[in-house]
Design a protein around this motif. Structure first.
Motif, PDB file in Angstrom:
ATOM      1  N   ALA A   1       3.162   3.844   6.746  1.00 21.16           N
ATOM      2  CA  ALA A   1       2.869   2.420   6.972  1.00 21.16           C
ATOM      3  C   ALA A   1       1.550   2.027   6.318  1.00 21.16           C
ATOM      4  O   ALA A   1       1.421   0.912   5.798  1.00 21.16           O
ATOM      5  CB  ALA A   1       2.843   2.127   8.469  1.00 21.16           C
ATOM      6  N   LYS A   2       0.583   2.925   6.319  1.00 23.42           N
ATOM      7  CA  LYS A   2      -0.704   2.644   5.674  1.00 23.42           C
ATOM      8  C   LYS A   2      -0.537   2.407   4.173  1.00 23.42           C
ATOM      9  O   LYS A   2      -1.300   1.653   3.574  1.00 23.42           O
ATOM     10  CB  LYS A   2      -1.680   3.807   5.895  1.00 23.42           C
ATOM     11  CG  LYS A   2      -2.231   3.882   7.294  1.00 23.42           C
ATOM     12  CD  LYS A   2      -3.138   5.100   7.459  1.00 23.42           C
ATOM     13  CE  LYS A   2      -3.581   5.232   8.903  1.00 23.42           C
ATOM     14  NZ  LYS A   2      -4.349   6.463   9.134  1.00 23.42           N
ATOM     15  N   ARG A   3       0.452   3.019   3.589  1.00 21.33           N
ATOM     16  CA  ARG A   3       0.702   2.885   2.150  1.00 21.33           C
ATOM     17  C   ARG A   3       1.290   1.536   1.758  1.00 21.33           C
ATOM     18  O   ARG A   3       1.307   1.183   0.575  1.00 21.33           O
ATOM     19  CB  ARG A   3       1.642   3.995   1.666  1.00 21.33           C
ATOM     20  CG  ARG A   3       1.001   5.357   1.700  1.00 21.33           C
ATOM     21  CD  ARG A   3       1.874   6.480   1.151  1.00 21.33           C
ATOM     22  NE  ARG A   3       2.955   6.084   0.283  1.00 21.33           N
ATOM     23  CZ  ARG A   3       4.149   6.676   0.255  1.00 21.33           C
ATOM     24  NH1 ARG A   3       4.415   7.688   1.055  1.00 21.33           N
ATOM     25  NH2 ARG A   3       5.086   6.273  -0.581  1.00 21.33           N
ATOM     26  N   LEU A   4       1.768   0.768   2.727  1.00 23.63           N
ATOM     27  CA  LEU A   4       2.409  -0.513   2.411  1.00 23.63           C
ATOM     28  C   LEU A   4       1.481  -1.463   1.652  1.00 23.63           C
ATOM     29  O   LEU A   4       1.933  -2.223   0.795  1.00 23.63           O
ATOM     30  CB  LEU A   4       2.919  -1.199   3.683  1.00 23.63           C
ATOM     31  CG  LEU A   4       4.123  -0.533   4.345  1.00 23.63           C
ATOM     32  CD1 LEU A   4       4.401  -1.163   5.694  1.00 23.63           C
ATOM     33  CD2 LEU A   4       5.341  -0.607   3.443  1.00 23.63           C
ATOM     34  N   ALA A   5       0.200  -1.423   1.953  1.00 16.12           N
ATOM     35  CA  ALA A   5      -0.760  -2.325   1.303  1.00 16.12           C
ATOM     36  C   ALA A   5      -0.941  -2.002  -0.180  1.00 16.12           C
ATOM     37  O   ALA A   5      -1.224  -2.905  -0.977  1.00 16.12           O
ATOM     38  CB  ALA A   5      -2.101  -2.262   2.020  1.00 16.12           C
ATOM     39  N   SER A   6      -0.732  -0.759  -0.559  1.00 18.30           N
ATOM     40  CA  SER A   6      -0.981  -0.369  -1.953  1.00 18.30           C
ATOM     41  C   SER A   6       0.277   0.054  -2.714  1.00 18.30           C
ATOM     42  O   SER A   6       0.264   0.115  -3.935  1.00 18.30           O
ATOM     43  CB  SER A   6      -1.996   0.780  -1.995  1.00 18.30           C
ATOM     44  OG  SER A   6      -1.482   1.899  -1.298  1.00 18.30           O
ATOM     45  N   ASP A   7       1.347   0.328  -2.010  1.00 19.92           N
ATOM     46  CA  ASP A   7       2.583   0.800  -2.648  1.00 19.92           C
ATOM     47  C   ASP A   7       3.614  -0.331  -2.627  1.00 19.92           C
ATOM     48  O   ASP A   7       4.332  -0.522  -1.647  1.00 19.92           O
ATOM     49  CB  ASP A   7       3.094   2.036  -1.902  1.00 19.92           C
ATOM     50  CG  ASP A   7       4.304   2.684  -2.554  1.00 19.92           C
ATOM     51  OD1 ASP A   7       5.016   2.012  -3.333  1.00 19.92           O
ATOM     52  OD2 ASP A   7       4.541   3.873  -2.267  1.00 19.92           O
ATOM     53  N   GLU A   8       3.681  -1.080  -3.725  1.00 20.25           N
ATOM     54  CA  GLU A   8       4.567  -2.242  -3.781  1.00 20.25           C
ATOM     55  C   GLU A   8       6.040  -1.870  -3.687  1.00 20.25           C
ATOM     56  O   GLU A   8       6.835  -2.615  -3.115  1.00 20.25           O
ATOM     57  CB  GLU A   8       4.294  -3.042  -5.051  1.00 20.25           C
ATOM     58  CG  GLU A   8       2.940  -3.725  -5.012  1.00 20.25           C
ATOM     59  CD  GLU A   8       2.663  -4.552  -6.256  1.00 20.25           C
ATOM     60  OE1 GLU A   8       3.589  -4.796  -7.051  1.00 20.25           O
ATOM     61  OE2 GLU A   8       1.499  -4.945  -6.426  1.00 20.25           O
ATOM     62  N   VAL A   9       6.400  -0.726  -4.225  1.00 18.43           N
ATOM     63  CA  VAL A   9       7.794  -0.291  -4.154  1.00 18.43           C
ATOM     64  C   VAL A   9       8.176  -0.017  -2.701  1.00 18.43           C
ATOM     65  O   VAL A   9       9.221  -0.495  -2.223  1.00 18.43           O
ATOM     66  CB  VAL A   9       8.044   0.954  -5.043  1.00 18.43           C
ATOM     67  CG1 VAL A   9       9.432   1.523  -4.809  1.00 18.43           C
ATOM     68  CG2 VAL A   9       7.842   0.603  -6.507  1.00 18.43           C
ATOM     69  N   LEU A  10       7.344   0.717  -1.990  1.00 16.11           N
ATOM     70  CA  LEU A  10       7.615   0.991  -0.577  1.00 16.11           C
ATOM     71  C   LEU A  10       7.633  -0.303   0.228  1.00 16.11           C
ATOM     72  O   LEU A  10       8.520  -0.503   1.070  1.00 16.11           O
ATOM     73  CB  LEU A  10       6.572   1.958   0.004  1.00 16.11           C
ATOM     74  CG  LEU A  10       6.745   2.305   1.487  1.00 16.11           C
ATOM     75  CD1 LEU A  10       8.098   2.971   1.745  1.00 16.11           C
ATOM     76  CD2 LEU A  10       5.598   3.195   1.953  1.00 16.11           C
ATOM     77  N   ALA A  11       6.678  -1.195  -0.036  1.00 14.95           N
ATOM     78  CA  ALA A  11       6.636  -2.476   0.685  1.00 14.95           C
ATOM     79  C   ALA A  11       7.920  -3.270   0.459  1.00 14.95           C
ATOM     80  O   ALA A  11       8.476  -3.861   1.400  1.00 14.95           O
ATOM     81  CB  ALA A  11       5.414  -3.284   0.252  1.00 14.95           C
ATOM     82  N   GLU A  12       8.393  -3.276  -0.774  1.00 14.56           N
ATOM     83  CA  GLU A  12       9.628  -3.997  -1.082  1.00 14.56           C
ATOM     84  C   GLU A  12      10.836  -3.349  -0.399  1.00 14.56           C
ATOM     85  O   GLU A  12      11.722  -4.044   0.114  1.00 14.56           O
ATOM     86  CB  GLU A  12       9.827  -4.034  -2.594  1.00 14.56           C
ATOM     87  CG  GLU A  12      10.947  -4.943  -3.036  1.00 14.56           C
ATOM     88  CD  GLU A  12      10.960  -5.086  -4.532  1.00 14.56           C
ATOM     89  OE1 GLU A  12      10.712  -6.207  -5.011  1.00 14.56           O
ATOM     90  OE2 GLU A  12      11.214  -4.070  -5.234  1.00 14.56           O
ATOM     91  N   GLN A  13      10.864  -2.033  -0.370  1.00 13.75           N
ATOM     92  CA  GLN A  13      11.963  -1.325   0.295  1.00 13.75           C
ATOM     93  C   GLN A  13      11.976  -1.596   1.799  1.00 13.75           C
ATOM     94  O   GLN A  13      13.031  -1.813   2.395  1.00 13.75           O
ATOM     95  CB  GLN A  13      11.861   0.180   0.026  1.00 13.75           C
ATOM     96  CG  GLN A  13      12.156   0.553  -1.406  1.00 13.75           C
ATOM     97  CD  GLN A  13      11.822   1.996  -1.728  1.00 13.75           C
ATOM     98  OE1 GLN A  13      11.071   2.663  -1.010  1.00 13.75           O
ATOM     99  NE2 GLN A  13      12.374   2.498  -2.822  1.00 13.75           N
ATOM    100  N   VAL A  14      10.782  -1.604   2.404  1.00  9.87           N
ATOM    101  CA  VAL A  14      10.691  -1.896   3.843  1.00  9.87           C
ATOM    102  C   VAL A  14      11.114  -3.333   4.115  1.00  9.87           C
ATOM    103  O   VAL A  14      11.843  -3.611   5.069  1.00  9.87           O
ATOM    104  CB  VAL A  14       9.261  -1.614   4.372  1.00  9.87           C
ATOM    105  CG1 VAL A  14       9.070  -2.186   5.767  1.00  9.87           C
ATOM    106  CG2 VAL A  14       8.988  -0.122   4.375  1.00  9.87           C
ATOM    107  N   GLU A  15      10.675  -4.244   3.271  1.00 11.06           N
ATOM    108  CA  GLU A  15      11.069  -5.654   3.419  1.00 11.06           C
ATOM    109  C   GLU A  15      12.582  -5.804   3.303  1.00 11.06           C
ATOM    110  O   GLU A  15      13.198  -6.527   4.078  1.00 11.06           O
ATOM    111  CB  GLU A  15      10.362  -6.517   2.373  1.00 11.06           C
ATOM    112  CG  GLU A  15      10.720  -7.978   2.440  1.00 11.06           C
ATOM    113  CD  GLU A  15      10.309  -8.658   3.734  1.00 11.06           C
ATOM    114  OE1 GLU A  15      10.999  -9.618   4.142  1.00 11.06           O
ATOM    115  OE2 GLU A  15       9.313  -8.228   4.350  1.00 11.06           O
TER     116      GLU A  15
END
Length: 166
Positions: A45-59
């Motif tokens: 979860a901490k990586r969401l701020a810097s990892d756009e791919v992970l953030a997009e996948q979670v979204e």
């Protein structure tokens, strides 16, 4: 109980919603495979701020999870009940009927899943432990929500075959 669809438009809407739910299940499973290839922890979860791919996948996962539940509970379920000649009502009453008819294992579980949506919208969550827990909990309910959608569709298809509507 036989299908009692009183007009072609209602039947077409029900069949359309069945196709939509099947597609939503497919896309949700795809997103779940991407996000939960490993447990979703506070560290991830901490990586969401810097990892756009992970953030997009979670979204994508959260959007698809919430959309599938909305489509099933707010659209497919009432249309299915209506096709069975059941009087539709507020969501909780429709869920109670679905549970009694055997396509929903537990109204209580459905409502628990429903409450997860605010916890999963990561833009609003500052406590990453809560976010990670909400996402992991949603993932644990994935099979439950998919099974509900598939149960309604299977019941519909069985009834349509018996009444030769297909």
């Amino acid at each position: 109980m036989k299908l009692s669809v009183d007009n072609e438009d209602k039947l077409e809407r029900l069949l359309f919603l069945s196709r939509v739910v099947k597609k939503e299940i497919h896309h949700l499973n795809y997103s779940a495979d991407k996000v939960f290839n490993d447990a979703f922890t506070e560290e991830r979860a901490k990586r969401l701020a810097s990892d756009e791919v992970l953030a997009e996948q979670v979204e994508a996962f959260t959007s698809r999870f919430c959309r599938l539940q909305d489509t099933i509970g707010d659209k497919l379920l009432p249309a299915w009940l209506d096709a069975l000649g059941e009087k539709t009502s507020v969501a909780i009453d429709n869920l109670d009927k679905a549970e009694k008819m055997g396509v929903l294992p537990s109204v209580e579980q459905w409502l628990t899943v429903r409450q997860l949506r605010n916890q999963m919208i990561h833009e609003y969550i500052e406590d990453l432990t809560i976010l990670a827990d909400a996402l992991q909990t949603a993932y644990s309910y994935l099979e439950f929500i998919v099974d509900v959608g598939e149960s309604i569709i299977k019941d519909l298809e069985n009834r349509m075959t018996k009444t030769k509507v297909l």
